[in-house]
Design a protein around this motif. Structure first.
Motif, short mmCIF file in Angstrom:
data_model
loop_
_atom_site.label_atom_id
_atom_site.label_comp_id
_atom_site.label_asym_id
_atom_site.label_seq_id
_atom_site.Cartn_x
_atom_site.Cartn_y
_atom_site.Cartn_z
N LYS A 170 -5.98 -0.35 4.39
CA LYS A 170 -6.28 -1.75 4.64
C LYS A 170 -5.10 -2.60 4.22
N LYS A 171 -4.96 -3.72 4.90
CA LYS A 171 -3.90 -4.66 4.57
C LYS A 171 -4.21 -5.27 3.20
N PRO A 172 -3.23 -5.32 2.30
CA PRO A 172 -3.51 -5.87 0.96
C PRO A 172 -3.77 -7.36 1.03
N ARG A 173 -4.51 -7.83 0.07
CA ARG A 173 -4.78 -9.26 -0.02
C ARG A 173 -3.54 -9.93 -0.60
N ILE A 174 -2.96 -10.82 0.16
CA ILE A 174 -1.74 -11.49 -0.26
C ILE A 174 -2.13 -12.78 -0.95
N PRO A 175 -1.74 -12.93 -2.24
CA PRO A 175 -2.12 -14.15 -2.95
C PRO A 175 -1.42 -15.37 -2.36
N LYS A 176 -2.16 -16.47 -2.30
CA LYS A 176 -1.56 -17.70 -1.80
C LYS A 176 -0.72 -18.31 -2.90
N ALA A 207 5.37 -5.99 10.31
CA ALA A 207 5.76 -4.72 9.69
C ALA A 207 4.65 -4.19 8.79
N LEU A 208 4.00 -5.08 8.04
CA LEU A 208 2.91 -4.66 7.16
C LEU A 208 1.72 -4.16 7.97
N ALA A 209 1.40 -4.82 9.07
CA ALA A 209 0.29 -4.37 9.93
C ALA A 209 0.58 -2.98 10.49
N GLU A 210 1.82 -2.73 10.90
CA GLU A 210 2.16 -1.40 11.41
C GLU A 210 2.09 -0.36 10.30
N TRP A 211 2.56 -0.71 9.09
CA TRP A 211 2.51 0.21 7.96
C TRP A 211 1.07 0.62 7.65
N CYS A 212 0.18 -0.34 7.65
CA CYS A 212 -1.23 -0.05 7.37
C CYS A 212 -1.84 0.80 8.47
N PRO A 238 0.83 -1.21 0.00
CA PRO A 238 0.00 0.00 0.00
C PRO A 238 0.86 1.26 0.00
N LEU A 239 0.38 2.29 -0.69
CA LEU A 239 1.06 3.57 -0.70
C LEU A 239 0.97 4.22 0.67
N CYS A 240 1.90 5.12 0.96
CA CYS A 240 1.81 5.85 2.23
C CYS A 240 0.71 6.92 2.10
N ALA A 241 0.42 7.60 3.17
CA ALA A 241 -0.64 8.62 3.18
C ALA A 241 -0.34 9.76 2.20
N ASP A 242 0.94 10.00 1.90
CA ASP A 242 1.31 11.04 0.94
C ASP A 242 1.41 10.53 -0.49
#
Length: 88
Positions: free
Chosen positions: A65-71, A54-59, A13-17
């Protein structure tokens, strides 16, 4: 060099900026500041023990929202019989 960029099959995901994020791995021991983190031009997360934290903190930082990670598709391996050539 102790840091390297990790690529994924999906976009972070992009940052807020609006900056593109990248997953970095600091290969030093955790006790001296190593671990997974996500950064862009204007911000970064702290180092974590694994990518999911790290991804949870970034979001959370960027209110996304946390991106859907393909299996990953499982690799099926079949045993094929070996054909022996007939020797005269």
């Amino acid at each position: 060099m102790t840091q390297r960029q990790i690529s994924h099959d999906f976009d972070l995901p992009l940052c807020a900026d609006g900056h593109q994020a990248r997953h970095m791995l600091d290969m030093r021991a955790p006790r001296v500041g190593g671990g997974d983190f996500i950064e862009c031009q204007c911000r970064s997360t702290v180092r974590h023990g694994d990518f999911d934290q790290a991804l949870a903190e970034w979001c959370r930082l960027n209110d996304t929202k946390k991106p859907r990670i393909p299996k990953r598709a499982e690799l099926l391996q079949f045993r094929l019989p070996l054909q022996r050539s007939a020797r005269p």
